[in-house]
Design a protein around this motif. Structure first.
Motif, PDB file in Angstrom:
ATOM      1  N   SER A 356      11.329 -14.157 -12.021  1.00  0.00           N
ATOM      2  CA  SER A 356      10.759 -15.433 -12.433  1.00  0.00           C
ATOM      3  C   SER A 356       9.254 -15.391 -12.216  1.00  0.00           C
ATOM      4  CB  SER A 356      11.361 -16.576 -11.616  1.00  0.00           C
ATOM      5  OG  SER A 356      10.647 -17.776 -11.840  1.00  0.00           O
ATOM      6  N   LEU A 357       8.491 -15.845 -13.219  1.00  0.00           N
ATOM      7  CA  LEU A 357       7.035 -15.809 -13.135  1.00  0.00           C
ATOM      8  C   LEU A 357       6.444 -17.179 -12.825  1.00  0.00           C
ATOM      9  CD1 LEU A 357       6.204 -13.462 -16.163  1.00  0.00           C
ATOM     10  CD2 LEU A 357       6.647 -12.864 -13.782  1.00  0.00           C
ATOM     11  N   ALA A 358       7.292 -18.116 -12.427  1.00  0.00           N
ATOM     12  CA  ALA A 358       6.827 -19.490 -12.215  1.00  0.00           C
ATOM     13  C   ALA A 358       5.738 -19.573 -11.153  1.00  0.00           C
ATOM     14  CB  ALA A 358       8.010 -20.379 -11.830  1.00  0.00           C
ATOM     15  N   ALA A 359       5.782 -18.692 -10.156  1.00  0.00           N
ATOM     16  CA  ALA A 359       4.855 -18.797  -9.026  1.00  0.00           C
ATOM     17  C   ALA A 359       3.563 -18.025  -9.230  1.00  0.00           C
ATOM     18  CB  ALA A 359       5.536 -18.299  -7.751  1.00  0.00           C
ATOM     19  N   CYS A 360       3.404 -17.350 -10.364  1.00  0.00           N
ATOM     20  CA  CYS A 360       2.249 -16.463 -10.509  1.00  0.00           C
ATOM     21  C   CYS A 360       0.959 -17.222 -10.791  1.00  0.00           C
ATOM     22  CB  CYS A 360       2.498 -15.423 -11.606  1.00  0.00           C
ATOM     23  SG  CYS A 360       2.609 -16.100 -13.262  1.00  0.00           S
ATOM     24  N   GLY A 361       1.059 -18.534 -11.066  1.00  0.00           N
ATOM     25  CA  GLY A 361      -0.138 -19.283 -11.408  1.00  0.00           C
ATOM     26  C   GLY A 361      -0.575 -18.972 -12.817  1.00  0.00           C
ATOM     27  N   GLU A 362      -1.804 -19.339 -13.153  1.00  0.00           N
ATOM     28  CA  GLU A 362      -2.276 -19.113 -14.513  1.00  0.00           C
ATOM     29  C   GLU A 362      -2.815 -17.698 -14.659  1.00  0.00           C
ATOM     30  OE1 GLU A 362      -5.355 -20.903 -17.869  1.00  0.00           O
ATOM     31  OE2 GLU A 362      -5.234 -21.843 -15.892  1.00  0.00           O
ATOM     32  N   LEU A 363      -2.274 -16.980 -15.615  1.00  0.00           N
ATOM     33  CA  LEU A 363      -2.764 -15.652 -15.969  1.00  0.00           C
ATOM     34  C   LEU A 363      -3.414 -15.743 -17.343  1.00  0.00           C
ATOM     35  CD1 LEU A 363       0.340 -13.487 -14.967  1.00  0.00           C
ATOM     36  CD2 LEU A 363      -1.668 -13.987 -13.580  1.00  0.00           C
ATOM     37  N   PHE A 543      -7.255 -19.103 -11.412  1.00  0.00           N
ATOM     38  CA  PHE A 543      -6.439 -18.288 -12.305  1.00  0.00           C
ATOM     39  C   PHE A 543      -6.760 -16.827 -12.058  1.00  0.00           C
ATOM     40  CE2 PHE A 543     -10.248 -19.664 -14.578  1.00  0.00           C
ATOM     41  CZ  PHE A 543     -10.802 -18.463 -14.983  1.00  0.00           C
ATOM     42  N   CYS A 544      -5.889 -15.971 -12.573  1.00  0.00           N
ATOM     43  CA  CYS A 544      -6.050 -14.520 -12.402  1.00  0.00           C
ATOM     44  C   CYS A 544      -6.303 -13.893 -13.764  1.00  0.00           C
ATOM     45  CB  CYS A 544      -4.801 -13.931 -11.755  1.00  0.00           C
ATOM     46  SG  CYS A 544      -4.896 -12.143 -11.488  1.00  0.00           S
ATOM     47  N   LEU A 545      -7.305 -13.039 -13.826  1.00  0.00           N
ATOM     48  CA  LEU A 545      -7.653 -12.384 -15.079  1.00  0.00           C
ATOM     49  C   LEU A 545      -6.906 -11.064 -15.225  1.00  0.00           C
ATOM     50  CD1 LEU A 545     -11.535 -12.831 -15.338  1.00  0.00           C
ATOM     51  CD2 LEU A 545      -9.753 -14.171 -16.443  1.00  0.00           C
ATOM     52  N   SER A 595       1.065   3.147 -12.071  1.00  0.00           N
ATOM     53  CA  SER A 595       0.604   2.667 -13.370  1.00  0.00           C
ATOM     54  C   SER A 595      -0.867   2.271 -13.296  1.00  0.00           C
ATOM     55  CB  SER A 595       1.425   1.451 -13.818  1.00  0.00           C
ATOM     56  OG  SER A 595       2.782   1.776 -13.946  1.00  0.00           O
ATOM     57  N   GLU A 596      -1.553   2.394 -14.438  1.00  0.00           N
ATOM     58  CA  GLU A 596      -2.942   1.949 -14.530  1.00  0.00           C
ATOM     59  C   GLU A 596      -2.973   0.430 -14.643  1.00  0.00           C
ATOM     60  OE1 GLU A 596      -5.652   3.971 -14.560  1.00  0.00           O
ATOM     61  OE2 GLU A 596      -4.501   5.831 -14.427  1.00  0.00           O
ATOM     62  N   GLY A 597      -3.822  -0.226 -13.852  1.00  0.00           N
ATOM     63  CA  GLY A 597      -3.989  -1.670 -13.980  1.00  0.00           C
ATOM     64  C   GLY A 597      -2.827  -2.461 -13.405  1.00  0.00           C
ATOM     65  N   PHE A 598      -2.661  -3.694 -13.899  1.00  0.00           N
ATOM     66  CA  PHE A 598      -1.649  -4.606 -13.384  1.00  0.00           C
ATOM     67  C   PHE A 598      -0.266  -4.181 -13.854  1.00  0.00           C
ATOM     68  CE2 PHE A 598       0.889  -8.517 -13.446  1.00  0.00           C
ATOM     69  CZ  PHE A 598       0.685  -8.958 -12.147  1.00  0.00           C
ATOM     70  N   SER A 599       0.695  -4.159 -12.922  1.00  0.00           N
ATOM     71  CA  SER A 599       2.050  -3.716 -13.262  1.00  0.00           C
ATOM     72  C   SER A 599       3.059  -4.423 -12.379  1.00  0.00           C
ATOM     73  CB  SER A 599       2.171  -2.196 -13.076  1.00  0.00           C
ATOM     74  OG  SER A 599       3.520  -1.775 -13.142  1.00  0.00           O
ATOM     75  N   LEU A 600       4.194  -4.810 -12.994  1.00  0.00           N
ATOM     76  CA  LEU A 600       5.299  -5.437 -12.269  1.00  0.00           C
ATOM     77  C   LEU A 600       6.365  -4.438 -11.838  1.00  0.00           C
ATOM     78  CD1 LEU A 600       6.041  -8.710 -14.296  1.00  0.00           C
ATOM     79  CD2 LEU A 600       4.802  -8.500 -12.145  1.00  0.00           C
ATOM     80  N   GLN A 622      -5.038  -9.773  -8.092  1.00  0.00           N
ATOM     81  CA  GLN A 622      -3.793  -9.314  -8.702  1.00  0.00           C
ATOM     82  C   GLN A 622      -2.763  -8.970  -7.633  1.00  0.00           C
ATOM     83  OE1 GLN A 622      -4.710  -6.189 -11.493  1.00  0.00           O
ATOM     84  NE2 GLN A 622      -5.912  -7.532 -12.812  1.00  0.00           N
ATOM     85  N   GLN A 623      -3.203  -8.429  -6.506  1.00  0.00           N
ATOM     86  CA  GLN A 623      -2.282  -8.192  -5.394  1.00  0.00           C
ATOM     87  C   GLN A 623      -1.701  -9.516  -4.902  1.00  0.00           C
ATOM     88  OE1 GLN A 623      -4.009  -5.861  -2.236  1.00  0.00           O
ATOM     89  NE2 GLN A 623      -4.330  -4.054  -3.529  1.00  0.00           N
ATOM     90  N   GLU A 624      -2.528 -10.561  -4.851  1.00  0.00           N
ATOM     91  CA  GLU A 624      -2.044 -11.874  -4.412  1.00  0.00           C
ATOM     92  C   GLU A 624      -0.974 -12.397  -5.364  1.00  0.00           C
ATOM     93  OE1 GLU A 624      -2.521 -13.658  -1.663  1.00  0.00           O
ATOM     94  OE2 GLU A 624      -3.603 -11.891  -0.932  1.00  0.00           O
ATOM     95  N   VAL A 625      -1.158 -12.167  -6.671  1.00  0.00           N
ATOM     96  CA  VAL A 625      -0.151 -12.598  -7.643  1.00  0.00           C
ATOM     97  C   VAL A 625       1.182 -11.900  -7.374  1.00  0.00           C
ATOM     98  CG1 VAL A 625       0.507 -12.516 -10.092  1.00  0.00           C
ATOM     99  CG2 VAL A 625      -1.802 -13.223  -9.442  1.00  0.00           C
ATOM    100  N   LEU A 626       1.148 -10.581  -7.124  1.00  0.00           N
ATOM    101  CA  LEU A 626       2.386  -9.848  -6.847  1.00  0.00           C
ATOM    102  C   LEU A 626       3.042 -10.346  -5.556  1.00  0.00           C
ATOM    103  CD1 LEU A 626       1.517  -6.158  -7.833  1.00  0.00           C
ATOM    104  CD2 LEU A 626       2.785  -7.853  -9.138  1.00  0.00           C
TER     105      LEU A 626
END
Length: 860
Positions: A356-363, A543-545, A595-600, A622-626
């Motif tokens: 679920s991505l509900a908690a990731c905030g605005e990306l 938000f996270c870029l 992986s290069e860059g942001f990855s789930l 991005q680490q905070e989002v994960l």
């Protein structure tokens, strides 16, 4: 192992000390011979110098043996400067020492010293292709693409068959000489209109001309051909400057056009040009018109380089006044719906890969236009609307956003202080607002103009201003969209601000909360109430870029679903084979995502239970989002770690886990977004195999390359200047075509204008788990299904994650683009013919050659 820093720095700094330099490189050169006869006398042996050279060479060898590369480099440098006769003898050892020492300096962050060493090495060996290539690699790594490509290009001139330099050059050439140069030179209509406008201006009395951003030099040559007495040109890119000099000289105008390697903003009278000119010609405009700095450069030109403009009230001679080509521009825009734009700039799903991505905030992507400039954001990106996968829908009629007169310095200076223009646009078609698309008409003079519109057959793309804040909010007939147009910081900014519906103004910069899908016919009143209610909520601006490619990856449902299935299958197998992984919480399975860059992927692995996953995500936000996603998905905090926080060596994340165990799964990022195999992939796979526990796997385990024969004039036009006829009578093609690369990247095969001349064929297989299964060259026979000219071979990948679970980079929702090999000489074929393809892999770089096959056999 570390070199004495003071000794290395002494030699590096000798570049700045003339006396020291003389002592090292030219011990007797400071005294000029007084008589010609003296220079012919035989030089006497200097025993002290010979002893110093001998001892330095011996010391260099001993330091090499001790892996003391810095001191060895200093000794070699001293010996070879004193005795150049030993250069051939010591060349290989010197190179080896240089490269080892450069790697150490790089790892220590001593970049100035690193390039100082390379400068000194190139003084000794100015034409050494290996040193030139190595300098280029370091420059490219530092972001200096222009300078890097110059070194790669020079290395290739020294040795055309040098594969590393060739592959490096191809990698950077797309940025060095951007592909639009070829399209522009192939655009006969555009070239002729510019030529006609310049000819009329010179005929009317504009005798002195400055070409700003000359590129290949074509506009300056047009001015000279039209009869201009003096022509000057400037070019900031070193590569394009050198190219323009070659082109101008080859066309017999070398002494008649003065080209400067500098910004026009740095030019002065009389330092750079003897007097003010009467005509400036330029095409320093991008898809958003102002993005290449045309406003600033023209303001500077009017104040410093151009004669004053002719006033309507004045009757002065044309030769005493100045003017600009193009004379001005009109900017148009419209609101559009486009799923392709949407998935590259905002999150489209509430869950991905079982998370679920509900908690990731605005990306959001870093492309976002606000009325208040933000240095962290780009105001627009670019797309060719006519080639967007899935197409686009216009939600409004095109409207005029801006008019600008380049021949009015007052208008140019007043542009940034213009009041914000607010326009209300009637919605002409229902749909989701994804972006504002922008193009312009460039008015060269009163008779000629160029349009960059989406329906035009032109070399131009359109500027795209994506909208981030309209999720689940559909525009309806009867609505009016408010758009703000401004130019506060020399960028054209368009921002969707609000929607007027039934007399109520709905602000679009307030985040609209997620709502259940209302179905095909949402209740307008309920939707309006929801939108209005959102205005009363204090939404966080935090938000996270993510890069647009990372956002598209996050929206790639097929990829994450397939990975979830693959990793679940592997871990279930490993847990069955070794039950202690389940019974003993202190002995989990270990997974590493590089992986290069942001990855789930690390989170998806950790969600399988009894797994400790390491992520290579570097950016703090991005680490905070994960971490937020881990907590909201009930993944224990101890199950997720960030690898680069655990190791001092950020250059080599492929290592054992901190517990000295082996990895159960290593996730490699194998394909670049542009459509190419990642560099050094096979080297990384070899290292990764050594770090796997028994039964562990690399994801993906193999990659199958597919391709197809096609006929595409568009790919030819974007890859090289076509035809045997000179461009406007000028010989340009042989020079700019030196920068032709055989592989076209960032290709959307689904919208490419082409004819398919064969079925898809398997071209190559890369097995990341079994090194014995790999090969470097493969011959493939492909049967032609339609007559035509084979001009290119587009290729893509089936990525097998685990056993039969795979994803394709050709799928409609792929975040990857495709690539295509463009043939230098098209092949004329008939249906039933066979074409033999030779597919070669060299250090993760794939090349394909094609030729008719006289003895066809069915492909294996």
């Amino acid at each position: 192992m570390n070199a004495p820093v003071h000794l290395a720095e002494t030699v590096v700094s000798s570049q700045k000390s003339p006396d020291a330099q003389k002592r090292i490189t030219m011990p007797n050169a400071s005294t000029k011979p007084k008589h010609g006869r003296r220079s012919r006398r035989r030089q006497r042996d200097d025993p002290a110098r010979n002893e110093l050279v001998s001892s330095s060479l011996e010391s260099a060898q001993q330091c090499l043996f001790n892996q003391d590369y810095g001191t060895a480099f200093v000794h070699y440098l001293l010996a070879l400067n004193l005795a150049p006769v030993f250069k051939d003898f010591a060349k290989d050892s010197f190179r080896f020492t240089l490269f080892k020492w450069a790697d150490e300096l790089d790892s220590l962050g001593r970049i100035q010293d690193l390039f100082g060493c390379y400068e000194q090495a190139l003084e000794l060996f100015p034409n050494d292709e290996f040193i030139l290539n190595s300098v280029g690699e370091h420059l490219f790594k530092m972001g200096y693409r222009d300078e890097a490509a110059c070194h790669f290009h020079k290395a290739l001139k020294m040795r055309p068959d040098y594969p590393e330099a060739r592959e490096n050059f191809y990698r950077v050439a797309n940025w060095l000489v951007e592909r639009w140069h070829f399209l522009m030179l192939n655009d006969r209509g555009r070239n002729q209109k510019y030529q006609q406008a310049i000819h009329r201006a010179v005929e009317s009395g504009c005798n002195t001309v400055l070409d700003i951003g000359t590129g290949t030099g074509i506009l300056g040559m047009c001015a000279k051909k039209a009869g201009a007495a003096q022509v000057f040109a400037c070019e900031l890119s070193k590569t394009m400057y050198e190219l323009a000099c070659e082109v101008v000289s080859a066309n017999g105008l070398g002494g008649q056009i003065n080209i400067l390697h500098k910004k026009s903003l740095e030019m002065e009278v009389p330092k750079d040009i003897p007097q003010r000119v009467s005509l400036v010609v330029t095409e320093t405009v991008d898809a958003g018109l102002f993005g290449e700095g045309i406003i600033e450069s023209l303001i500077h030109a009017w104040h410093n380089l151009l004669l004053p403009p002719q006033s309507d009230s004045e009757s002065s001679e044309p030769s005493a006044t100045g003017r600009v080509i193009p004379a001005g521009a009109t900017v148009f825009a419209m609101a559009v719906e486009s799923p392709e734009i949407r998935r590259h700039h905002r999150l489209c799903f509430s869950s991905v890969g079982g998370l679920s991505l509900a908690a990731c905030g605005e990306l959001r992507s870093p492309v976002s236009c606000n009325t208040v400039p933000d240095d962290s954001m780009e105001p627009y990106t670019t797309e060719r609307l006519s080639r967007l996968p899935g197409g686009y829908t216009a939600l409004t009629q095109p409207f005029t956003a801006l008019n600008i007169n380049f021949n009015s310095v007052q208008e140019l200076e007043g542009l940034s202080s213009r009041p914000v223009q607010r326009l209300w646009l009637p919605i002409t078609k229902e749909g989701s607002l994804d972006a504002l698309a922008v193009w312009f008409q460039l008015h060269l003079d009163r008779n000629n103009s160029l349009s960059t519109g989406p329906e035009e057959d032109t070399c131009w793309e359109q500027a795209i201003y994506p909208v981030h804040t309209t999720k689940d909010f559909a525009l309806m007939l009867g609505d009016k969209l408010q758009v703000e147009v401004s130019c506060h910081d020399a960028y054209l900014r368009l921002c969707s601000v609000a929607v007027l519906r039934d007399g109520h103004e709905i602000l679009l910069d307030a985040s609209i909360p997620d709502q259940p899908d209302p179905g095909p016919n949402p209740n307008p009143e309920a939707q309006l109430c929801s939108a209005l209610a959102s205005l009363q909520t204090d939404h966080s601006k935090d938000f996270c870029l993510l890069e647009s490619a990372e956002m598209a990856l996050l929206n790639n449902q097929d990829y994450h679903r397939s990975f979830q299935s693959a990793v679940s299958k592997l871990f279930s197998h490993l847990k069955l084979a070794n039950p202690r992984h389940v019974q003993d919480s202190s002995d989990p399975l270990y997974a590493l995502d590089v992986s290069e860059g942001f990855s789930l992927l690390s989170l998806i692995a950790a969600s399988q239970g009894h797994v400790k996953a390491y992520s290579s995500v570097e950016k703090d936000k991005q680490q905070e989002v994960l971490k937020k996603l881990a907590r909201s998905n009930n993944i224990p905090e101890r199950s997720l770690e960030f690898w680069l926080n655990c190791t001092e060596d950020d250059q080599g994340p492929l290592q054992r886990p901190p517990t000295e165990k082996l990895w159960s799964a290593i996730m490699l990022d194998c394909v670049e977004t542009c459509g190419l195999i990642r560099q050094k992939l096979m080297d990384k796979a070899s290292l990764a195999r050594c770090l796997l526990e028994e039964g562990g796997r690399i994801f993906p385990e193999r990659i199958v390359v597919h391709g197809m024969l096609v006929e595409s004039d568009m790919l030819l036009l974007e890859s090289a200047v076509q035809g045997k006829e000179p461009t406007l009578g000028f010989n340009i093609a042989p020079f700019i075509n030196q920068f032709t690369v055989p592989v076209h990247v960032f290709l959307d095969f689904s919208t490419l204008d082409c004819r398919h001349l064969s079925e898809a064929a398997e071209l190559f297989v890369l097995d990341l788990m079994d090194t014995n299964a790999n090969y470097t060259t493969r011959q493939v026979k492909v049967k032609v299904t339609s007559a035509g000219r084979v001009t290119a071979i587009p290729f893509w990948y089936d990525i097998y994650l685990y056993e039969d679970i795979s994803v394709s980079t050709l799928s409609h929702n792929s975040h990857w683009k495709q690539a295509a090999v463009v043939l230098q000489e098209p092949l004329q074929v008939q249906a039933g013919d066979w074409i033999s393809l030779c597919v070669t892999l060299h250090k993760s770089t794939m090349s394909i050659s094609a030729q008719p096959d006289n003895q066809p056999q069915p492909m294996d």
